[in-house]
Every structure is written in structure tokens, then in C-alpha cells.
Design an enzyme around this catalytic site. Structure first.
Site, PDB file in Angstrom:
ATOM      1  N   ASN A   9       0.885  -1.165   0.000  1.00 41.08           N
ATOM      2  CA  ASN A   9       0.000   0.000   0.000  1.00 41.08           C
ATOM      3  C   ASN A   9       0.924   1.217   0.000  1.00 41.08           C
ATOM      4  OD1 ASN A   9      -1.780   2.077   0.447  1.00 41.08           O
ATOM      5  ND2 ASN A   9      -2.345   1.458   2.530  1.00 41.08           N
ATOM      6  N   LYS A  11       0.238   4.234  -0.296  1.00 41.53           N
ATOM      7  CA  LYS A  11      -0.373   5.439   0.291  1.00 41.53           C
ATOM      8  C   LYS A  11      -0.119   6.644  -0.630  1.00 41.53           C
ATOM      9  CE  LYS A  11       0.011   3.234   4.755  1.00 41.53           C
ATOM     10  NZ  LYS A  11       0.143   3.358   6.202  1.00 41.53           N
ATOM     11  N   HIS A  96      -9.271   1.524   4.966  1.00 37.83           N
ATOM     12  CA  HIS A  96      -8.009   1.748   5.682  1.00 37.83           C
ATOM     13  C   HIS A  96      -8.249   2.717   6.834  1.00 37.83           C
ATOM     14  CE1 HIS A  96      -3.895   2.746   6.623  1.00 37.83           C
ATOM     15  NE2 HIS A  96      -3.543   1.660   5.962  1.00 37.83           N
ATOM     16  N   GLY A 174       2.962   2.465  10.753  1.00 40.27           N
ATOM     17  CA  GLY A 174       3.952   3.516  10.562  1.00 40.27           C
ATOM     18  C   GLY A 174       4.664   3.924  11.837  1.00 40.27           C
TER      19      GLY A 174
HETATM   20  P1  13P Z   1       3.294   0.481   7.627  1.00 41.32           P
HETATM   21  O1  13P Z   1       3.746  -0.826   7.028  1.00 41.32           O
HETATM   22  O2  13P Z   1       4.031   1.657   7.100  1.00 41.32           O
HETATM   23  O3  13P Z   1       3.235   0.411   9.111  1.00 41.32           O
HETATM   24  O4  13P Z   1       1.775   0.684   7.135  1.00 41.32           O
HETATM   25  C1  13P Z   1       0.886  -0.360   7.231  1.00 41.32           C
HETATM   26  C2  13P Z   1      -0.342   0.001   6.470  1.00 41.32           C
HETATM   27  O5  13P Z   1      -1.061   0.905   6.845  1.00 41.32           O
HETATM   28  C3  13P Z   1      -0.629  -0.748   5.250  1.00 41.32           C
HETATM   29  O6  13P Z   1      -1.899  -0.464   4.781  1.00 41.32           O
END
Ligand code: 13P
Length: 251
Positions: A9, A11, A96, A174
């Protein structure tokens, strides 16, 4: 048969040229590696068409990160499920916690998005997960139970086959703070039992449940070794091909 999946993902990261480079690298790495799971890249809307051109969709699935709760019309700035499908993408990530938290997406709204995505022929990676406050208040099962049942339990068994669940504890996203493999397994088992109650043991057993939240090459193997963890939804570590492949090859 339950599928193992590692999905990225991205983002709101990468420009289109950067995203195309990353997708190409992932596609080449997948083509030249003996992998034991399905691989998907989840990319911004703007990248879908260009990324589709540089991947072999039979080897690397393509996901949008969201879609609208309407199919077309006067909804400035929105992108609908049929639009996503028309790029050649075959998945959409819905629910999400960043969309729920920052853009006020509700279980009810997500129910509509799920319906429109399935209608458009997309498979859905449906995210759920609790905040730290909810976990500490003992509300984990209540929160996740509501997210899943209110947005998904109106589906029939045929439709359910196009749903992948992603459990993402909000406190682990994150933050570098991964859920322990035991913590994740416990919630995954709860989710599978919930699905079994609604759709029966067979369908629940066939459902892919991904873990997301600070998953990286160094912890993927331990997480994926758990009986109810069928792969990962990867944020930060999906932005570097080597890190992402380090997770893909954890299977
Ligand atoms: P991280 O792997 O950066 O913690 O994010 C996870 C996430 O939100 C995947 O959709």
C-alpha cells in the site's frame, strides 16, 4: 484453498515516474524469483494506468487505495469503482484506518463502497483494526466485529470469495511498533471465527487474512508462520523493492 498474499500500500507516495520505476522493479523481481504467494501493488489513482502498462497482471495484482461511494455523477474529485476497473486494476483497498480517521469513512459508507467495487468486478482488500485506546479499554472485538459485520456481512457466499481481510492495528501503522506474532494471531483467529459464524467453516478457512502494521523483512517470517496470518499489507516497506521482496520471500 486459502491464498497467501503480500500486498503493498504505497499510500500518498511517489510521483508517477517514480511509481512506474518501483512497479517495474517489483514486476521484474517477482518474475525472476521463486515466490510462494500472490503479490499486489496498491498505488495512487493517478498511477494505475501507467503502472498497469509495466506489470504482468497475472503475476502482480494491481490495487487502488480507495474508491467512491457512487458510480458516477457530480462528485468532484472522486474516483469510482468502474473507473478503477477500467484501468485494468483488479483490486481495491477499502476501509483503511487512515481513510476512516482522516476522511470520516463509516462502516455504512464502506458497505456501499464494497458493493460498488464488487459490482465493478474488483476484489476488495478490506481493512479493520483497533486504536490503542480501544485495545486498552477491552473493546478490540467489539470494534473489529462491527467493522467487519456492518460493512461485509450482507454479502452472499459467492461475493465473499472476492474479499480479503487486512487486520491493521492502528497503533502499529507507521510507528515501528509491530504487533507481536502472538497478538496478531489472536486477532486473526477471532476474525476467522467471526467469519465462520456467518459463512461457515469452509469459507472462513478459505479466507485470506493479512496483517498490516510495521511489517518488514525482519519480522515477516515470524508473523506469516502463524496459522491464521496469510500474508501482509505493507506500507513503508513496500516503497523499496528490496524491502518489499524481502517480505514476499518470507513465505
Ligand atoms: P506500515 O507498514 O508503514 O506500518 O503501514 C501499514 C499500512 O497501513 C498498510 O496499509
Amino acid at each position: 484453498m486459502r491464498k497467501n498474499i503480500v500486498a503493498g500500500n504505497w499510500k500518498m507516495n511517489t510521483t508517477v515516474p517514480e511509481g512506474v520505476e518501483l512497479a517495474k522493479a517489483v514486476n521484474d523481481a517477482v518474475a525472476s524469483t521463486d515466490i510462494k504467494c500472490d503479490v499486489i501493488v496498491g498505488v495512487p489513482f493517478t498511477h494505475l494506468t501507467a503502472v498497469k502498462q509495466v506489470i504482468d497482471i497475472n503475476k502482480v495484482g494491481l490495487a487502488a487505495e480507495n474508491c467512491a461511494d457512487h458510480n458516477s455523477g457530480a462528485y468532484t474529485g472522486e474516483v469510482s469503482a468502474p473507473m478503477v476497473a477500467s484501468t485494468g486494476a483488479n483490486y481495491v483497498i477499502l476501509g483503511h484506518s487512515e481513510r476512516r480517521g482522516y476522511y470520516n469513512e463509516t462502516n455504512e459508507m464502506l458497505k456501499t463502497k464494497v458493493d460498488l467495487a464488487l459490482e465493478a468486478g474488483l476484489k476488495v482488500i478490506f481493512c479493520c483494526g483497533e486504536s490503542l485506546e480501544e485495545r486498552e479499554a477491552g473493546k478490540l472485538e467489539e470494534v473489529i466485529g462491527a467493522e467487519i459485520s456492518e460493512s461485509l456481512f450482507h454479502l452472499d457466499a459467492e461475493q465473499w470469495k472476492n474479499i480479503v481481510i487486512a487486520y491493521e492495528p492502528i497503533w502499529a501503522i507507521g510507528t515501528g511498533k509491530t504487533a507481536t506474532s502472538d497478538q496478531a494471531q489472536e486477532v486473526h483467529a477471532f476474525i476467522r471465527a467471526l467469519i465462520a459464524k456467518q459463512f461457515g467453516e469452509d469459507l472462513a478457512g478459505d479466507t485470506t487474512i493479512l496483517y498490516g502494521g510495521s511489517c518488514k523483512p525482519s519480522n515477516a517470517q515470524e508473523l506469516f508462520a502463524k496459522p491464521d496470518i496469510d500474508g501482509g499489507l505493507i506500507g513503508g516497506a513496500s516503497l523499496k523493492c528490496d524491502d518489499f521482496m524481502g517480505i514476499v520471500t518470507a513465505f
